[in-house]
Write an enzyme that holds these catalytic residues in place. Structure first.
Site, short mmCIF file in Angstrom:
data_model
loop_
_atom_site.label_atom_id
_atom_site.label_comp_id
_atom_site.label_asym_id
_atom_site.label_seq_id
_atom_site.Cartn_x
_atom_site.Cartn_y
_atom_site.Cartn_z
N ASN A 83 38.53 49.90 44.42
CA ASN A 83 37.44 49.67 43.47
C ASN A 83 36.34 50.71 43.69
O ASN A 83 35.94 50.97 44.82
CB ASN A 83 36.88 48.26 43.72
CG ASN A 83 36.05 47.76 42.55
OD1 ASN A 83 35.22 48.49 42.00
ND2 ASN A 83 36.27 46.52 42.16
N HIS A 176 44.93 43.75 34.27
CA HIS A 176 44.78 44.13 35.68
C HIS A 176 44.32 42.92 36.50
O HIS A 176 43.88 41.92 35.95
CB HIS A 176 43.75 45.25 35.84
CG HIS A 176 42.32 44.83 35.62
ND1 HIS A 176 41.81 44.50 34.38
CD2 HIS A 176 41.28 44.66 36.49
CE1 HIS A 176 40.54 44.16 34.49
NE2 HIS A 176 40.18 44.23 35.75
#
Ligand SMILES: O=P(O)(O)O[C@H]1O[C@H](CO)[C@@H](O)[C@H](O)[C@H]1O
Ligand SMILES: O=P(O)(O)O[C@H]1O[C@H](CO)[C@@H](O)[C@H](O)[C@H]1O
Lengths: 365, 365
Positions: A83, A176
């Site tokens: 991330n 996702h």
């Protein structure tokens, strides 16, 4: 007058979380003048569902992403990366004593170390899980297990979760999920670790969730069972909070995702696809939810006896009456106790009666 | 490298709820491509704020309401009535044994008896609490205490709460709150009953929340204090979950709303008005939130020693970056642990620096 759980308000106990749920079946008839959601989830125009868009979406194959302008590979199945704005950092020092008085009952704090990953399910931004092929879904299951295994070696808890739909705060429509791993047990994990252990000790080594599904399958005419196959079962838990909440779990005693056999992985793909088709068919919309996996702790806890744990996935969907009316967990729920209007039995029956084979969008054409 | 709570992810402990909060200050810079709320809360056209509308809204004076077409009185201050679609029923039988195996650890259930009331704050649908006169607010405080006293004689828990704004599931913009009373302690009450008692026993009869505010006032340069007056204090708790969450509590040891002196009631109206003006001024919008009161249990528990309790109100507002961007408690939060981006200290400083005297709407004119 006899008690009637389809008419009388009552509380049900969640033995996994040690908390109660207020069920108010008589309230379903109340009129709704509150907020109505945009039904943005239902992108009816899926003419281009098989042609790839230009990769302007940072989750697409080949897209440029993040602070360092990295390019995604032209992935064909799944793709996992860190991330760009993680909620957890891997490398931070412990708070000093004055900020970390663990003898101080009022101001307690500890460093939160971990890693946050994003996993793209498919190269195509418009293709949601229920409409993917079983072959493709098997890649998702395999990637979950790979990432899980990798992070589990280092972290006590590996939380795989998916936020689907903008009503669930999902900031990107590309299919996702996320994986956040922590060097500590988060609240939910800590509580389930305790409740499952207590049950195990009290009931001569029986596993709470295995006892539970045995009784759901045998004692109640399957009234809360949505679907099951050889290896898996989906129930609306007796103690469900969200209107159409479900729990998905293996029938065999399995502690962690990484313990699933090849057959079980295959059965998982099949039952997930069925469940998600049912969800989408419920209100003819791409059904929003948060879902995630819970299994026995990992990291330095892996050598502890965790045999009281049973792997399970949870689906928490907010919609209650239609594609545009959701349940708000506010007010009384935040301050006193969670509350639901439709009974778990009604939700299970409704889901059971919907097709899990043909998606409403595929019916149209 | 030293630990820096403005840069490093960490967990803080909430001793009232016995749970942890993940704080990720480094994450505030992440871009937001997710859902943007309508700023419906900010009804800029308040030209007719002093003229009453036609009573089409069922909460207005004189309006016709509910299943039996009752007419509301032409009330001038506050007005309390029973919810037409209550989540709790007063008169229901106990579940029979087969539905109520309280020896059954997996399928537990009990009847939920109670009453649900609605309380209109003001005859004018457009006037929110921060813009009412102190004289009018004192009517609200008095009505709270009256209703509380009345229900407390019969029910173990009386939950006064307000959902403000459609983003908080509020189904009617007329200024109002709700009061749900139950013949059992809801989860939140049960947990706080235990944690405050444990603290009291461990700390030689000290009251958790009184120790807490003493230290907030003396030990930390008031860094989490938003405002205080002679009788009351507003802090962003060290363990706050929502971005601008606050706790409002009396400085004196007070168990229940009904124990407030006249002076304390007056001070409460003043500090509430100030806090709510600050909230509205933060993003120049009518700030949405759920708020509610927690105090010692009542009903048949009134004669138990509850001296470890301290009365407090909680404000849970969802907005984080602007009038249209809220914090979503989804995914990781639902499945693992609640998470926040801005630190409580930053939130307190921001609120402290805003005017609590002049409402942004009154500035314009
Ligand atoms: O009673 P209302 O305003 O119709 O409904 C609102 O508040 C209730 C109590 O917090 C919640 O249960 C509902 O989900 C919410 O929409
Ligand atoms: O990571 P995202 O998708 O930007 O953000 C979303 O999921 C996170 C993890 O559940 C939450 O903390 C955020 O509030 C939510 O908006």
């Amino acid at each position: 007058m006899n008690f009637d759980r389809t008419k009388h308000s009552h509380c049900r106990y969640n033995p996994l979380k040690d908390e109660w749920i207020l069920v108010s079946p008589q309230r379903l008839s109340r009129p709704w003048q509150g907020r109505v959601e945009d039904d943005k989830n239902d992108n009816d125009d899926d003419s281009d569902i098989n042609s790839n868009e230009k990769p302007t979406n940072p989750l697409c194959p080949g897209a440029i992403r993040g602070k360092n302008n990295q390019q995604n590979p032209f992935y064909e199945h799944t793709y996992v990366f860190e991330n760009d704005y993680p909620a957890l950092l891997a490398d931070i020092p412990d708070p000093k004593n004055d900020q970390n008085n663990n003898n101080d009952d009022l101001f307690q704090c500890h460093a939160a170390r971990g890693v946050c990953k994003v996993m793209c399910f498919h190269p195509n931004s418009k293709l949601t899980l229920p409409r993917m092929t079983l072959d493709h879904i098997s890649h998702i299951v395999k990637t979950w297990i790979e990432v899980y295994r990798d992070l589990a070696s280092q972290y006590q808890w590996v939380q795989i979760f998916e936020n689907r739909g903008d009503v669930m705060g999902c900031s990107n429509p590309h299919p996702h999920c996320q994986i956040w791993a922590t060097d500590f047990l988060p609240n939910e994990a800590r509580i389930k670790h305790r409740t499952q252990k207590d049950y195990f000790l009290k009931h001569n080594g029986n596993v709470l969730l295995l006892d539970y599904i045995k009784r759901e399958l045998n004692d109640f005419n399957k009234e809360r069972v949505v679907i099951d196959n050889e290896h898996w079962i989906v129930v609306v838990p007796y103690w469900a909070v969200w209107p159409y909440e479900t729990m998905l779990l293996p029938k065999r005693h399995v502690l962690r995702l990484s313990d699933l056999s090849d057959e079980e992985q295959k059965g998982l793909g099949e039952i997930m696809k069925q469940l998600l088709i049912k969800y989408d068919n419920l209100f003819n919309t791409s059904f929003p939810y948060s879902m995630g996996w819970h299994g026995a702790p990992t990291g330095d806890l892996i050598n502890e006896d965790c045999s009281y744990w049973q792997l399970h996935a949870l689906y928490y969907p907010p919609l209650v009456r239609s594609a545009t009316i959701k349940k708000f967990m506010v007010g009384f729920e935040m301050l006193a106790q969670v509350q639901r209007d439709i009974t778990p039995e009604f939700a299970a029956e409704t889901l059971r009666n919907l097709s899990g084979e043909i998606h409403y969008k595929d019916k149209k054409n």
